[in-house]
Motif scaffolding. Structure first.
Motif, short mmCIF file in Angstrom:
data_model
loop_
_atom_site.label_atom_id
_atom_site.label_comp_id
_atom_site.label_asym_id
_atom_site.label_seq_id
_atom_site.Cartn_x
_atom_site.Cartn_y
_atom_site.Cartn_z
N GLY B 155 0.53 8.59 -46.62
CA GLY B 155 -0.02 9.33 -47.76
C GLY B 155 0.71 9.11 -49.07
O GLY B 155 0.31 9.62 -50.11
N LYS B 156 1.76 8.30 -49.03
CA LYS B 156 2.57 8.12 -50.23
C LYS B 156 1.78 7.41 -51.32
O LYS B 156 1.10 6.41 -51.07
CB LYS B 156 3.81 7.28 -49.90
CG LYS B 156 4.81 7.21 -51.04
CD LYS B 156 6.03 6.40 -50.62
CE LYS B 156 7.14 6.51 -51.64
NZ LYS B 156 7.72 7.86 -51.68
N LYS B 157 1.87 7.94 -52.54
CA LYS B 157 1.20 7.31 -53.67
C LYS B 157 2.16 6.36 -54.36
O LYS B 157 3.24 6.74 -54.78
CB LYS B 157 0.71 8.37 -54.66
CG LYS B 157 -0.46 9.15 -54.11
CD LYS B 157 -1.09 10.06 -55.13
CE LYS B 157 -2.32 10.71 -54.50
NZ LYS B 157 -2.93 11.74 -55.33
N THR B 158 1.76 5.09 -54.43
CA THR B 158 2.57 4.07 -55.09
C THR B 158 1.62 3.22 -55.93
O THR B 158 0.42 3.48 -55.95
CB THR B 158 3.28 3.15 -54.08
OG1 THR B 158 2.30 2.33 -53.45
CG2 THR B 158 4.04 3.94 -53.03
N LYS B 159 2.16 2.20 -56.58
CA LYS B 159 1.31 1.32 -57.41
C LYS B 159 0.20 0.68 -56.61
O LYS B 159 -0.89 0.44 -57.13
CB LYS B 159 2.18 0.22 -58.02
CG LYS B 159 2.82 0.64 -59.31
CD LYS B 159 3.39 -0.56 -60.03
CE LYS B 159 4.24 -0.09 -61.18
NZ LYS B 159 5.37 -0.99 -61.42
N SER B 160 0.48 0.36 -55.35
CA SER B 160 -0.56 -0.29 -54.55
C SER B 160 -1.32 0.70 -53.67
O SER B 160 -2.23 0.30 -52.94
CB SER B 160 0.06 -1.40 -53.68
OG SER B 160 1.08 -0.87 -52.87
N THR B 161 -0.94 1.97 -53.73
CA THR B 161 -1.66 2.99 -52.96
C THR B 161 -1.93 4.20 -53.86
O THR B 161 -1.39 5.29 -53.62
CB THR B 161 -0.86 3.45 -51.72
OG1 THR B 161 0.47 3.81 -52.16
CG2 THR B 161 -0.75 2.37 -50.67
N PRO B 162 -2.75 4.01 -54.89
CA PRO B 162 -2.96 5.11 -55.84
C PRO B 162 -3.58 6.34 -55.18
O PRO B 162 -3.39 7.45 -55.65
CB PRO B 162 -3.90 4.51 -56.89
CG PRO B 162 -4.48 3.28 -56.27
CD PRO B 162 -3.47 2.79 -55.29
N LEU B 163 -4.29 6.14 -54.07
CA LEU B 163 -4.90 7.29 -53.39
C LEU B 163 -4.07 7.72 -52.18
O LEU B 163 -4.51 8.53 -51.38
CB LEU B 163 -6.32 6.93 -52.95
CG LEU B 163 -7.25 6.48 -54.07
CD1 LEU B 163 -8.64 6.16 -53.52
CD2 LEU B 163 -7.34 7.54 -55.15
N GLY B 164 -2.91 7.14 -52.05
CA GLY B 164 -2.06 7.50 -50.91
C GLY B 164 -2.10 6.43 -49.84
O GLY B 164 -3.15 5.83 -49.58
N SER B 165 -0.95 6.17 -49.22
CA SER B 165 -0.84 5.15 -48.19
C SER B 165 -1.59 5.58 -46.93
O SER B 165 -1.49 6.73 -46.51
CB SER B 165 0.63 4.90 -47.86
OG SER B 165 0.74 4.31 -46.58
N ILE B 166 -2.34 4.65 -46.35
CA ILE B 166 -3.01 4.96 -45.08
C ILE B 166 -2.37 4.16 -43.94
O ILE B 166 -2.96 3.96 -42.89
CB ILE B 166 -4.53 4.66 -45.18
CG1 ILE B 166 -4.76 3.28 -45.77
CG2 ILE B 166 -5.21 5.72 -46.02
CD1 ILE B 166 -6.21 2.84 -45.74
N ASP B 167 -1.14 3.68 -44.15
CA ASP B 167 -0.37 3.01 -43.09
C ASP B 167 0.59 4.02 -42.48
O ASP B 167 1.28 4.73 -43.21
CB ASP B 167 0.51 1.90 -43.67
CG ASP B 167 -0.25 0.64 -44.03
OD1 ASP B 167 -1.49 0.72 -44.12
OD2 ASP B 167 0.41 -0.38 -44.23
N TYR B 168 0.67 4.05 -41.16
CA TYR B 168 1.69 4.87 -40.53
C TYR B 168 3.02 4.14 -40.62
O TYR B 168 3.09 2.93 -40.38
CB TYR B 168 1.34 5.14 -39.07
CG TYR B 168 0.01 5.84 -38.91
CD1 TYR B 168 -0.12 7.17 -39.29
CD2 TYR B 168 -1.10 5.17 -38.43
CE1 TYR B 168 -1.34 7.82 -39.18
CE2 TYR B 168 -2.33 5.81 -38.32
CZ TYR B 168 -2.45 7.13 -38.69
OH TYR B 168 -3.65 7.77 -38.59
N PRO B 169 4.07 4.82 -40.95
CA PRO B 169 5.37 4.13 -41.14
C PRO B 169 6.03 3.74 -39.82
O PRO B 169 5.73 4.30 -38.77
CB PRO B 169 6.21 5.16 -41.88
CG PRO B 169 5.62 6.48 -41.51
CD PRO B 169 4.16 6.25 -41.29
N ILE B 170 6.91 2.78 -39.93
CA ILE B 170 7.69 2.32 -38.78
C ILE B 170 9.07 2.94 -38.88
O ILE B 170 9.58 3.20 -39.97
CB ILE B 170 7.73 0.78 -38.80
CG1 ILE B 170 8.07 0.20 -37.43
CG2 ILE B 170 8.72 0.26 -39.83
CD1 ILE B 170 7.80 -1.30 -37.36
#
Lengths: 618, 351
Positions: B155-170
């Motif tokens: 869910g993290k918002k970054t430059k490449s994920t303006p709507l929030g990350s949809i990757d689960y972290p490792i």
């Protein structure tokens, strides 16, 4: 075969002398055809024939039995004269099933011998091979001399007394066929007998069965009226000396072991399994007594990275692959260019693009070797011309890499890698001295100082006090090696790296022209086409035509004489197993209107076809 | 000048030039990390630890890939190699195989080591190459200016994920444990003594040593770890793992962790809970199950574990490789190149 095998038909089983014979063994990929061919080859080498081989196997390990894609072949040319290729067209075809017949019959010389296992010509097998009839009965083989042998039955009968299962007995069929061929071509069986005893030492019943099959095949041919004549092929009149037979991949492995030995260094080989380069890894991993360290990496990139790390540490560092792997290594090769470390990258070329034809030969990675990296990224390129030449060029690759502190690309190909020829092996003391002097003085040390002659930077090894320094992929300042983004420095360094590779030409042997140095047509080749080109040119010169050839073993840089040599001929022809990659380079470099002869079929060029084309140019 | 690089056996020379100090490990290169970057603290601790290891400076090599952390070797006055993205472990493996006597360090980041270089990290660890791998985890791509990384939160918002990350972290520690790394630890850039201690432990370990270091990127991912690294909350939100000791944490040691079945639970001590029923850390367990269980502990449900998860002994790749060479030399006798070239079968052509 120069003497006519078609005449035949003499009573009392006389011997008839032939100059040269080409046999192709063909069967299912599980039939042991590679083994049969290899045994016939070793025996022929040891009796003193000149030999050249062409193993031709499918990428599938065991395609469905009896199917066309499952056919595996092994072609062998043995001769009493100096030969250079495995032969354009077989004189003899051994076909273990209908699929093997169908795939190979078109290549057979008209009037050639076909030995078939009639037991394998069942309805089912005929259907699998796409025959709606039996070609043995249809008359379609009337242009050939067909020898129908109920080989499976004969073999099974010969092994009736063994304890093996039917399946295991049938697996000895290839030895029966080999025995038959040994009789037909008057070869001694001792070598194969020893090999069987060695190979199956732990399973005496299997060794016994194989020996019985071999002898039964021999005795069968000797007894039946089907075979009326056996043929002899005299020892070849090769240059005096002691010989062994060797494949290109073996010669490559031995060449690098020898190079490391002459450098007094550890040989490190990082590699990822890939056809047709894997045998180099297998061979090197057997020779740890020479201090060889082999590392099977997790992927192609890791293999290249590990070689760079080993080179940084002072080893003779090597990686080996084929075209797809070379593509993966590209970025890391650029790192070796930037850090100016001596690494040799062996590319045993195969049919491409992508996975392409993994088990077939091709010469289509030349431009990848030259240009397949980002940035201005020059790398010396060498290419062996024959299986045995793989040895010499391995030493050359190491010499260039360590003298000039640069990665070197070594382009072998599938044909050279698996092909066999006699090798008049050198003595250790006749090999070049490849010892390297490492920089050890702290005073005055800079990582990117230059040797004035070679432009090489110092090879300063970790573990040396006072020389602690950092290198990497970012652009380097001249001399200090510090990270540097200065525009003029970048231009200077790009030019320096190019100039360094260009200077390799100063150290190369002079280019040899086969034939007169001027004339009508010059044929320019490189790599595994040496045999076909030289033989074709020789044939045409015997006809009195004005044709010469040069074979380039150094591709980047070219030898200094090349420009002048090209200028001495009215026409330049470049035969290649690609669509004209060397031709492209020659045209760009020398502004010469070079012509192409390009056949990209996964197979070596044929002498008679090439000779015909050259003739049409003269 | 010529020197023999043929490697014999190989353990690091431990005759310390006692005179070395932190300064001897500082290179002449200007450090170019952003002011306030957590990398400075890590560099300082590594430079502090180096002279105490008893390894001659010339035998130490730092190898990195690409990313902010990977500039590290330029600042260490040792041998160094700034390689290409994700591949540091491959160069380090080749170097260590060729020269087992060197002390080889890998500096990598969450993008370099777990994204583009994830494969190499796994394989270096499972082979137990004697490398010290420091993974700076800032949960962001810094050098490329702020894209999410494989360790960024969901869910993290970054430059490449303006709507929030949809990757689960490792989870880096879990990756290392799954690869059967023989040494796995975690520290962070705000507890300098702990960090120095963990770096020393990694250096002393024979085999692949993997250290995850939480590192703050104050430009693109500031405050990423503050919720447990700030001094006023650190005691309650982290647990320091110590071999053979119960898992106690909290201000004044007022909390502990025990197991209920396979589930860890936090218990208050001195209030019905005693340290006797607490989970006791065993970093030397052959089986990585306990370490793996601990690696799952995360804030806010649990305190975040710091320290050594696992430290076991197993022969290393480069030692076994050298042993095979030595044994082959012993068995095969002197290296007879002529015999090798001659092969098994020859024939002679007379003049």
């Amino acid at each position: 075969m120069t003497t006519d095998i078609r005449s035949g038909a003499v009573a009392g089983k006389p011997r008839e002398a032939l100059d040269a014979v080409t046999i192709r063994f063909a069967g299912d990929s599980g039939d042991g055809m590679q083994l049969t061919g290899t045994q016939f080859t070793s025996t022929s080498a040891v009796v003193g024939n000149d030999i050249a081989t062409l193993p031709d196997f499918p990428a599938e390990i065991r395609a469905p039995a009896g199917s066309l894609p499952g056919v595996s072949g092994f072609q062998l040319h043995f001769s009493s004269r100096d030969i250079r290729t495995p032969g354009d067209e077989p004189d003899v075809l051994v076909a273990m099933n209908p699929a093997a017949l169908k795939v190979n019959i078109g290549d057979l010389l008209e009037g050639g011998m076909v030995i078939v296992d009639t037991d394998a010509f069942t309805k089912g097998n005929l259907a699998k091979a796409g025959y709606d009839h039996n070609p043995l009965d249809s008359g379609e083989l009337s242009r050939y001399r067909v020898f129908p042998v109920n080989l499976t039955t004969l073999n099974a009968n010969a092994l009736a007394e063994t304890t093996l299962s039917k399946k295991e007995r049938d697996r000895c069929r290839n030895l029966f066929a080999l025995g038959l061929l040994y009789w037909l071509f008057d070869r001694p069986m001792e070598k194969t007998v020893r090999w069987i005893q060695d190979k199956f030492g732990k399973r005496p019943e299997v060794a016994d069965a194989n020996l019985r099959a071999l002898r039964a095949g021999f005795n069968y041919a000797d007894t039946v009226e089907l075979f009326t004549t056996h043929y002899t092929v005299d020892r070849a009149r090769l240059e005096p000396g002691t010989y062994r037979s060797i494949t290109g991949n073996e010669a490559t492995a031995l060449g690098f072991i020898a190079a490391a030995h002459r450098a007094g260094k550890t040989l490190f080989y990082g590699s990822y399994p890939i056809t047709p380069a894997s045998d180099i890894l297998h061979e090197l991993s057997m020779h740890k007594e020479f201090g060889v360290k082999t590392f099977q990496a997790e992927d192609e990139i890791a293999a290249m990275g590990s070689a760079i790390g080993a080179a940084f540490g002072g080893a003779i560092a090597l990686t080996g692959t084929s075209g797809p792997g070379l593509a993966l290594k590209s970025e890391a090769i650029g790192l070796a260019v930037m850090t100016e470390l001596p690494v040799v990258i062996v590319d045993v070329q195969r049919g491409g693009p992508s996975t392409g034809l993994p088990t077939k030969t091709e010469q289509a990675d030349l431009l990848q070797a030259f240009f397949g990296r980002n940035g201005e990224c020059p790398v010396p390129v060498v290419a062996p011309a024959t299986p045995a030449d793989c040895f010499s060029m391995a030493l050359e690759a190491v010499r260039i890499a360590t003298t000039y502190m640069t990665p070197v690309l070594y382009l072998s190909d599938g044909y050279l890698a698996n092909g066999t020829e006699p090798w008049r092996f050198p003595t250790t003391e006749s090999l070049p001295d490849l010892r390297v002097e490492h920089w050890t003085r702290a005073e005055g040390f800079m990582p990117y100082l230059r040797d004035q002659r070679t432009l090489a930077r110092p090879w300063a090894l970790p573990g040396t006090p006072g020389l602690e320094h950092r290198i990497g992929g970012l652009e380097k300042a001249d001399i200090t090696g510090n990270v540097c983004y200065d525009p003029d420095n970048h231009h200077h360094m790009v030019s320096l790296r190019a100039e360094k590779v260009a200077r390799v030409a100063e150290s190369l042997p002079p280019l040899e022209v086969f034939g007169p140095p001027t004339g009508r047509v010059l044929v320019v080749g490189w790599g595994g086409t040496h045999g076909a080109i030289t033989s074709a040119v020789e044939r045409l010169r015997e006809e009195g035509l004005s044709v010469s050839s040069v074979h380039l073993r150094y591709l980047n840089p070219f030898q200094k004489e090349l420009g002048e040599v090209l200028g001495g001929f009215d026409k330049v022809l470049v035969p290649e197993i690609n669509l004209g990659q060397l031709r492209f380079l020659l045209r760009a470099r020398y502004l010469v209107d070079a012509l192409g002869y390009n056949r990209v079929r996964g197979k070596p060029l044929k002498i008679h076809e090439l000779a015909g084309h050259i003739r049409s140019l003269v | 000048m010529g020197m023999n690089t043929d490697v014999g056996g190989g353990t690091a020379t431990r005759e310390a030039p006692a005179s070395l100090s932190r300064k001897d490990f500082v290179s002449d290169q200007e450090v170019r990390w952003c002011p306030g970057c957590g990398d400075y603290a890590i560099l300082a601790q590594v430079q502090r630890v180096m002279p105490t290891l008893g390894i001659p400076r010339e035998n130490i090599v730092f190898i990195s890939g690409i990313g902010c952390s990977s500039r590290f070797p330029y600042y260490m006055n040792t041998y160094g190699f700034h390689s290409i993205h994700g591949r540091a472990a491959t160069l380090a493996t080749g170097l260590k195989c060729a020269r087992p006597e060197l002390s080889v360090w890998v500096v990598t980041g969450d993008g370099d080591g777990l994204s583009i270089g994830g494969n190499h990290l796994i394989h270096a660890l499972r082979r137990n190459v004697d490398l010290k791998i420091l993974l700076f985890n800032n949960r962001i791509y810094g050098l490329t200016k702020g894209q999410y990384s494989p360790t960024s939160e969901f869910g993290k918002k970054t430059k490449s994920t303006p709507l929030g990350s949809i990757d689960y972290p490792i989870n880096p520690v879990q990756v290392a444990l799954a690869a059967e790394a023989t040494f796995v630890a975690r520290s962070f850039d705000r507890d300098l003594n702990h960090l120095a201690h963990i770096v020393e432990r990694a250096a002393a370990h024979k085999g692949s040593a993997f250290v995850e270091i939480y590192q703050n990127c104050n430009i693109f991912n500031d405050h990423a770890f503050e919720h447990f690294t700030e001094k006023d909350v650190r005691d309650d939100r982290t647990v320091y793992l110590e071999h053979g000791k119960p898992l106690v944490f909290g201000r004044g040691g007022d909390k502990g962790i025990r197991l209920r079945g396979l589930h860890p639970e936090v218990v208050a001590l001195g209030d019905g809970g005693s340290t006797e029923e607490l989970l006791v850390h065993d970093e030397r367990a052959r089986d990585a199950s306990l370490a793996y269980l601990l690696s799952h502990l995360d804030y806010p449900e649990y305190p975040i574990p710091l320290g050594v998860f696992r430290a076991i002994q197993r022969p290393t790749l480069e030692t076994m490789m050298q042993t095979q060479v030595d044994q082959a030399v012993q068995k095969g006798g002197p290296r007879d190149l002529d015999a090798l070239l001659r092969g098994r079968e020859t024939w002679t052509v007379d003049a």
